[in-house]
Design a protein around this motif. Structure first.
Motif, PDB file in Angstrom:
ATOM      1  N   UNK A   1      14.595  20.008 -17.523  1.00 13.25           N
ATOM      2  CA  UNK A   1      15.316  18.704 -17.915  1.00 13.25           C
ATOM      3  C   UNK A   1      14.295  17.621 -18.144  1.00 13.25           C
ATOM      4  N   UNK A   2      14.135  17.130 -19.055  1.00  8.33           N
ATOM      5  CA  UNK A   2      13.348  16.014 -19.574  1.00  8.33           C
ATOM      6  C   UNK A   2      13.772  14.543 -19.173  1.00  8.33           C
ATOM      7  N   UNK A   3      13.004  13.891 -18.461  1.00  5.67           N
ATOM      8  CA  UNK A   3      13.240  12.450 -17.839  1.00  5.67           C
ATOM      9  C   UNK A   3      12.238  11.440 -18.563  1.00  5.67           C
ATOM     10  N   UNK A   4      12.853  10.381 -19.342  1.00  9.42           N
ATOM     11  CA  UNK A   4      11.866   9.714 -20.207  1.00  9.42           C
ATOM     12  C   UNK A   4      11.594   8.537 -19.518  1.00  9.42           C
ATOM     13  N   UNK A   5      10.078   8.343 -19.407  1.00  7.78           N
ATOM     14  CA  UNK A   5       9.498   7.077 -18.732  1.00  7.78           C
ATOM     15  C   UNK A   5       9.400   5.890 -19.531  1.00  7.78           C
ATOM     16  N   UNK A   6       9.589   4.628 -18.905  1.00 11.46           N
ATOM     17  CA  UNK A   6       9.392   3.295 -19.530  1.00 11.46           C
ATOM     18  C   UNK A   6       8.342   2.552 -18.942  1.00 11.46           C
ATOM     19  N   UNK A   7       7.564   2.241 -20.218  1.00  9.25           N
ATOM     20  CA  UNK A   7       6.095   1.603 -19.663  1.00  9.25           C
ATOM     21  C   UNK A   7       6.491  -0.009 -19.283  1.00  9.25           C
ATOM     22  N   UNK A   8       5.973  -0.282 -18.281  1.00 15.20           N
ATOM     23  CA  UNK A   8       6.292  -1.562 -17.883  1.00 15.20           C
ATOM     24  C   UNK A   8       4.889  -2.606 -18.368  1.00 15.20           C
ATOM     25  N   UNK A   9       3.766  -1.931 -17.846  1.00 13.82           N
ATOM     26  CA  UNK A   9       2.492  -2.922 -17.768  1.00 13.82           C
ATOM     27  C   UNK A   9       1.302  -2.137 -18.234  1.00 13.82           C
ATOM     28  N   UNK A  10       0.256  -2.582 -18.789  1.00 11.67           N
ATOM     29  CA  UNK A  10      -0.921  -1.895 -19.229  1.00 11.67           C
ATOM     30  C   UNK A  10      -1.962  -2.812 -19.053  1.00 11.67           C
ATOM     31  N   UNK A  11      -3.047  -2.408 -18.457  1.00 12.92           N
ATOM     32  CA  UNK A  11      -4.170  -3.510 -18.436  1.00 12.92           C
ATOM     33  C   UNK A  11      -5.413  -2.761 -18.361  1.00 12.92           C
ATOM     34  N   UNK A  12      -6.505  -3.061 -18.764  1.00 15.24           N
ATOM     35  CA  UNK A  12      -7.870  -2.601 -18.479  1.00 15.24           C
ATOM     36  C   UNK A  12      -8.299  -3.006 -17.179  1.00 15.24           C
ATOM     37  N   UNK A  13      -8.849  -1.883 -16.640  1.00 15.41           N
ATOM     38  CA  UNK A  13      -9.341  -2.148 -15.336  1.00 15.41           C
ATOM     39  C   UNK A  13     -10.426  -1.180 -15.008  1.00 15.41           C
ATOM     40  N   UNK A  14     -11.864  -1.381 -15.309  1.00 11.14           N
ATOM     41  CA  UNK A  14     -13.038  -0.619 -15.071  1.00 11.14           C
ATOM     42  C   UNK A  14     -12.856  -0.099 -13.563  1.00 11.14           C
ATOM     43  N   UNK A  15     -12.968   1.394 -13.561  1.00  8.58           N
ATOM     44  CA  UNK A  15     -12.910   1.781 -12.029  1.00  8.58           C
ATOM     45  C   UNK A  15     -11.566   1.952 -11.457  1.00  8.58           C
ATOM     46  N   UNK A  16     -10.654   1.823 -12.416  1.00 10.04           N
ATOM     47  CA  UNK A  16      -9.218   2.110 -11.792  1.00 10.04           C
ATOM     48  C   UNK A  16      -9.007   3.514 -11.475  1.00 10.04           C
ATOM     49  N   UNK A  17      -9.635   4.678 -12.213  1.00  6.67           N
ATOM     50  CA  UNK A  17      -9.653   5.901 -11.827  1.00  6.67           C
ATOM     51  C   UNK A  17      -9.297   6.137 -10.212  1.00  6.67           C
ATOM     52  N   UNK A  18     -10.150   5.366  -9.411  1.00  7.65           N
ATOM     53  CA  UNK A  18      -9.909   5.429  -8.202  1.00  7.65           C
ATOM     54  C   UNK A  18      -8.669   5.289  -7.163  1.00  7.65           C
ATOM     55  N   UNK A  19      -7.896   4.626  -7.950  1.00  7.81           N
ATOM     56  CA  UNK A  19      -6.448   4.490  -7.810  1.00  7.81           C
ATOM     57  C   UNK A  19      -5.618   5.558  -7.613  1.00  7.81           C
ATOM     58  N   UNK A  20      -5.902   6.534  -8.844  1.00 11.28           N
ATOM     59  CA  UNK A  20      -4.940   7.443  -8.911  1.00 11.28           C
ATOM     60  C   UNK A  20      -5.459   8.926  -8.592  1.00 11.28           C
ATOM     61  N   UNK A  21      -6.870   8.783  -8.201  1.00 10.96           N
ATOM     62  CA  UNK A  21      -7.801  10.159  -7.766  1.00 10.96           C
ATOM     63  C   UNK A  21      -8.679   9.621  -6.881  1.00 10.96           C
ATOM     64  N   UNK A  22      -8.151   8.946  -5.878  1.00 12.12           N
ATOM     65  CA  UNK A  22      -9.150   8.720  -4.636  1.00 12.12           C
ATOM     66  C   UNK A  22      -8.336   7.738  -3.773  1.00 12.12           C
ATOM     67  N   UNK A  23      -8.864   6.962  -2.993  1.00  9.26           N
ATOM     68  CA  UNK A  23      -8.443   6.302  -1.940  1.00  9.26           C
ATOM     69  C   UNK A  23      -8.603   4.694  -2.036  1.00  9.26           C
ATOM     70  N   UNK A  24      -8.517   4.321  -3.230  1.00 12.24           N
ATOM     71  CA  UNK A  24      -8.764   2.890  -3.542  1.00 12.24           C
ATOM     72  C   UNK A  24      -7.727   2.057  -3.220  1.00 12.24           C
ATOM     73  N   UNK A  25      -6.549   2.715  -3.212  1.00 10.01           N
ATOM     74  CA  UNK A  25      -4.984   2.074  -3.248  1.00 10.01           C
ATOM     75  C   UNK A  25      -4.781   1.849  -1.713  1.00 10.01           C
ATOM     76  N   UNK A  26      -4.225   0.584  -1.393  1.00 15.17           N
ATOM     77  CA  UNK A  26      -3.821   0.163   0.028  1.00 15.17           C
ATOM     78  C   UNK A  26      -2.356  -0.462  -0.190  1.00 15.17           C
ATOM     79  N   UNK A  27      -1.211  -0.020   0.484  1.00 17.61           N
ATOM     80  CA  UNK A  27      -0.007  -1.008   0.552  1.00 17.61           C
ATOM     81  C   UNK A  27       0.265  -1.132   1.942  1.00 17.61           C
ATOM     82  N   UNK A  28       1.139  -2.001   2.195  1.00 15.16           N
ATOM     83  CA  UNK A  28       1.659  -2.430   3.550  1.00 15.16           C
ATOM     84  C   UNK A  28       3.073  -2.788   3.573  1.00 15.16           C
ATOM     85  N   UNK A  29       4.191  -1.608   3.529  1.00 13.97           N
ATOM     86  CA  UNK A  29       5.514  -1.893   3.671  1.00 13.97           C
ATOM     87  C   UNK A  29       5.877  -2.535   2.262  1.00 13.97           C
TER      88      UNK A  29
END
Length: 353
Positions: A1-29
């Protein structure tokens, strides 16, 4: 089954690869999702919601204490007033003005024969090994994975709990590990902290602990595990892991009991392997990827799974074709991807039916 994704936002952010392939992301609840991006000798902190709303300036900038040190997993206080850096020979808290608040010294993660570390504390030894740290969700504690030098050139890794005000050690837990690296994961209950230690080909160690104000209560889940700690969600009772070599995903209760197991659908000749990036889109949905094991660039490589059974709901179909990226779910119903060629960070959700 295929599930369609919807794009909400897009922005240029140099170094942002560390957010999806690293530990540069931090959230609290339910609080802001933040990016901690090292840019040269500075750690730049971004509120991701503000970035997507058009704010390009970081919310805070902290100087990295040690020239030449580009490893370790760092953390920011909940109010953004100070950063805590995991260094090669110390954990250091730095204030918003760049001032050193305190330093907790420990052994060297990459000791060199004949290097006594005298005279210049800022000199960095060779080696890739590192620890990590995490400020608690109430801002009162700092959890840190460190190494301690013992007598006769021996050493021991420890998990320590520090007072965030002055760096004073409150408790310690000896670890039976030889880390190449580690990362922390704060549970949304504000009580439990997870520590995942990678030891290369020697496997993975996984610990949970809580500090009751007087005693550190910890337990390891390593007797029958070789799994990477990936994510937790406030609306879910357990935590998510992926097998060391990507064979399967598992959902666990806090005592390690397996609540559900998910395997990828078979490819042409053999089952695909899960990547190390996966987590909760929300309390009901998990997203995971098979980018590394899928050589066919025209195949969908992101998958949505039921968060309680880990059964595959379907593959993600993006409006303009396959997205060649790891994923980072935000826990609020959306997830991130990153295009390295254009340095573009995108935020997606499941399209409304």
């Amino acid at each position: 089954m295929s599930i369609t994704a919807q794009l909400h936002d897009s922005v240029r952010l140099p170094g942002g690869d560390a957010l999806v392939n690293g530990f540069a992301f931090e959230s609290r609840g339910d609080g802001p999702r933040r990016a901690l991006l090292q840019n040269g000798r500075e750690l730049e902190v971004y509120n991701l919601y503000e970035v997507f709303a058009g704010e390009r300036a970081p919310t805070a900038v902290f100087p990295v204490p040690w020239p030449g040190w580009d490893r370790g997993v760092h953390s920011i206080s909940p109010d953004g007033s100070f950063a805590v850096f995991s260094g090669q020979r110390a954990v250091r808290a730095v204030g918003a003005g760049g001032e050193t608040l305190w330093t907790y010294r420990h052994g060297c993660w990459g000791p060199e024969i004949g290097h006594t570390h005298t005279g210049d504390e800022q000199e960095v030894c060779r080696g890739l090994e590192h620890g990590s740290c995490r400020v608690s969700d109430d801002g009162r504690l700092v959890w840190a994975h460190v190494v301690v030098e013992l007598e006769e050139q021996d050493w021991q890794e420890r998990w320590v709990v520090l007072d965030a005000r002055d760096g004073r050690e409150l408790a310690r837990l000896p670890l039976d590990s030889a880390a190449s690296g580690s990362h922390h994961l704060s549970h949304p209950d504000g009580i439990h902290m997870g520590l995942c230690i990678g030891m290369g080909q020697d496997g993975i160690l996984l610990h949970w602990a809580r500090w009751d104000g007087e005693k550190l209560i910890g337990w390891d889940l390593n007797e029958s595990m070789d799994r990477i700690l990936m994510d937790v969600h406030a609306g879910h009772p357990g935590f998510l892991t992926v097998e060391h070599y990507g064979a399967d995903l598992e959902l666990h209760a806090m005592d390690g009991t397996v609540l559900a197991r998910g395997v990828s659908e078979p490819g042409d000749d053999e089952p695909l392997c899960w990547d190390y990036g996966c987590g909760f889109v929300d309390a009901d949905t998990v997203i995971a990827s098979t980018v590394e094991s899928d050589e066919d660039r025209e195949r969908a490589r992101h998958w949505l799974l039921d968060a309680r059974t880990l059964e595959i709901r379907g593959t993600v179909a993006y409006p303009k074709g396959p997205v060649d990226s790891y994923v980072r779910p935000l826990g609020d119903g959306t997830w991130l991807t990153y295009d390295g060629g254009s340095e573009t960070l995108s935020r997606w959700s499941e399209a409304a039916s």
